[in-house]
Scaffold this active site. Structure first.
Site, short mmCIF file in Angstrom:
data_model
loop_
_atom_site.label_atom_id
_atom_site.label_comp_id
_atom_site.label_asym_id
_atom_site.label_seq_id
_atom_site.Cartn_x
_atom_site.Cartn_y
_atom_site.Cartn_z
N ARG A 117 0.81 -1.23 0.00
CA ARG A 117 0.00 0.00 0.00
C ARG A 117 0.84 1.27 0.00
O ARG A 117 0.38 2.34 0.40
CB ARG A 117 -0.99 0.02 1.17
N LYS A 139 3.66 11.75 -10.91
CA LYS A 139 2.81 10.99 -11.84
C LYS A 139 3.50 9.66 -12.10
O LYS A 139 4.62 9.62 -12.59
CB LYS A 139 2.66 11.74 -13.17
N GLU A 181 10.39 19.26 -23.99
CA GLU A 181 9.66 19.62 -22.75
C GLU A 181 10.22 20.92 -22.16
O GLU A 181 9.50 21.71 -21.56
CB GLU A 181 9.74 18.50 -21.72
N LYS A 230 8.02 23.61 -12.43
CA LYS A 230 7.20 22.41 -12.19
C LYS A 230 6.74 22.36 -10.74
O LYS A 230 5.58 22.04 -10.44
CB LYS A 230 8.00 21.15 -12.54
N GLU A 240 -3.91 17.44 -10.94
CA GLU A 240 -4.33 17.94 -12.26
C GLU A 240 -5.83 18.24 -12.35
O GLU A 240 -6.51 17.86 -13.28
CB GLU A 240 -3.93 16.91 -13.34
N ARG A 244 -2.47 22.30 -13.26
CA ARG A 244 -1.47 21.36 -13.80
C ARG A 244 -1.71 21.02 -15.27
O ARG A 244 -0.80 20.59 -15.97
CB ARG A 244 -1.44 20.09 -12.93
N ASN A 248 0.35 20.27 -20.09
CA ASN A 248 0.04 19.50 -21.30
C ASN A 248 0.10 20.36 -22.56
O ASN A 248 -0.39 19.94 -23.61
CB ASN A 248 -1.35 18.85 -21.18
N HIS A 251 0.64 18.81 -25.92
CA HIS A 251 0.49 17.37 -25.77
C HIS A 251 -0.73 16.78 -26.48
O HIS A 251 -0.72 15.60 -26.83
CB HIS A 251 0.46 16.98 -24.28
N HIS A 255 0.40 13.89 -28.60
CA HIS A 255 0.04 12.49 -28.32
C HIS A 255 -0.56 11.83 -29.55
O HIS A 255 -0.33 10.64 -29.80
CB HIS A 255 -0.98 12.41 -27.17
N HIS A 268 8.87 11.49 -27.76
CA HIS A 268 7.82 12.26 -27.09
C HIS A 268 8.06 13.77 -27.23
O HIS A 268 7.17 14.52 -27.61
CB HIS A 268 7.76 11.85 -25.61
N1 GLY Z 1 4.40 15.76 -17.32
C1 GLY Z 1 3.28 16.54 -17.00
C2 GLY Z 1 2.92 16.49 -15.57
O1 GLY Z 1 3.71 16.05 -14.74
O2 GLY Z 1 1.83 16.88 -15.23
#
Ligand code: GLY
Length: 355
Positions: A117, A139, A181, A230, A240, A244, A248, A251, A255, A268
């Protein structure tokens, strides 16, 4: 050289990010001092293993070697890491140390989030993309046959150790992918609502050649700036729900390019740059930015000589964007530029999008 602190209100505790250019052989002791007298396993990318296992000098039997490539971020390897941790009798007090790029960090982080857990994990990013983006913010995920990152958790590491020297041996394509990025952070800086004015777009303009030459001190400064941005974002919105989403930028379209080319043709970061160029076009067409700002952004991008993404079948791209996990039923959300280093989310129906 530098220590930053992530302080997410919704997360159980703060964690540090160390950025330095120490000898890589010191890294093991730095990490072991930090986790104290506790048990651990290391999940390491095969490339990093080949280049650095002897220098890093972690006990070989404690290392789980993960083959390289996005396709390795799967449920089988997730289960294998859990078994490896069980075999080494890791308890809730112990740690998983992830050494590699985004694939290793995401997969080891997801294993850590569910093992008993939840146990500690340490991120040691070795690619520019992982240093500036994926190692911070918690993430974690694996891919399924239905798409990328569809199973995962928001689960914060307990420390991030960035040693810029790893970037010396990164292949050029992966280095450029990270730069994709990085330029994104330049274009979203003001919207990150960071207390400090970092002026990343200027930094990128003035230091493009040093960055491409991989000057270590310039890269350390660059990583520091991106991470400050960040941190500012994830401190305000870990899960998010709102802010957040600006990370993107580029993206949605990016994507779609990755998917239409089966994640094989472009990296990417290259796709993110393609997505930023598309967002600039869409924003200009819809009167969100003027042509001077569009030109300024395109000019900055051109300094890094990213490969050109060709045009793809409009209907196929739209179909993929509609099924993106961030899309609604009748609309697609795009993060678009609105002003200097500023972006906002906009919803468009399919007929409103010109490709
Ligand atoms: N890579 C985008 C984020 O961490 O939200």
């Amino acid at each position: 050289m530098c220590k930053l602190e992530v302080n997410i209100k919704s997360a159980p505790k703060n964690y540090p990010i160390f950025i330095n250019n120490h000898d890589i052989e010191k890294l093991k002791d730095e990490i072991l001092d930090y986790i104290g007298d506790k048990n651990f396993i290391v999940v390491m990318s095969q490339k990093v293993y080949k280049l650095y296992a002897n220098i890093l000098n972690f006990p070989k039997e404690k290392i789980f070697i993960l083959k390289d490539g996005e396709k390795e971020k799967n449920i089988k390897n997730y289960a294998k890491i859990l078994d490896f941790a069980l075999k080494h009798r890791l308890t809730r007090e112990d740690s998983i140390i992830a050494i590699g790029g985004g694939v290793v960090g995401d997969l080891a982080g997801f294993a850590a989030s569910t093992y008993m857990r939840g146990i500690n994990y340490i991120q040691v990013p070795t690619t520019l993309l992982a240093c500036t983006d994926s190692s911070v913010g918690g993430k974690t995920a694996i891919n399924t046959s239905y798409g990328k990152n569809l199973v995962g958790a928001f689960y914060q590491p307990c420390g991030v150790f960035i040693n810029v020297n790893f970037l010396k041996t990164l292949d050029n394509r992966q280095f450029k992918s990270g730069l994709g990025e990085v330029v994104k952070y330049g274009f979203i800086e003001k919207s990150c609502l960071c207390d400090e004015e970092l002026n990343l777009m200027n930094f990128l303009n003035e230091n493009a050649q040093n960055i491409l030459n991989r000057d270590i001190l310039t890269l350390a400064d660059l990583i520091k700036i991106c991470i400050k941005l960040k941190i500012a974002v994830v401190n305000q919105d870990e899960k998010e729900k709102g802010l957040r989403k600006i990370l993107n930028y580029g993206h949605t379209y990016g994507h779609a390019i990755e998917k239409i080319t089966n994640y094989r043709k472009f990296t990417h970061g290259e796709c993110v740059v393609g997505g930023i160029l598309f967002a600039l076009h869409l924003a200009f067409k819809n009167g969100k930015i003027d042509k001077e700002y569009k030109f300024l952004c395109e000019d900055l991008i051109s300094k890094f000589d990213f490969p050109k993404i060709p045009k793809f079948d409009k209907n196929k791209i739209l179909d993929i964007m509609k099924t993106d996990k961030k899309a609604g039923n009748d609309y697609i959300t795009f993060i678009l530029p609105t002003d200097y280093a500023s972006v906002e989310a906009f919803k468009y129906t399919i007929d409103q999008i010109s490709l």
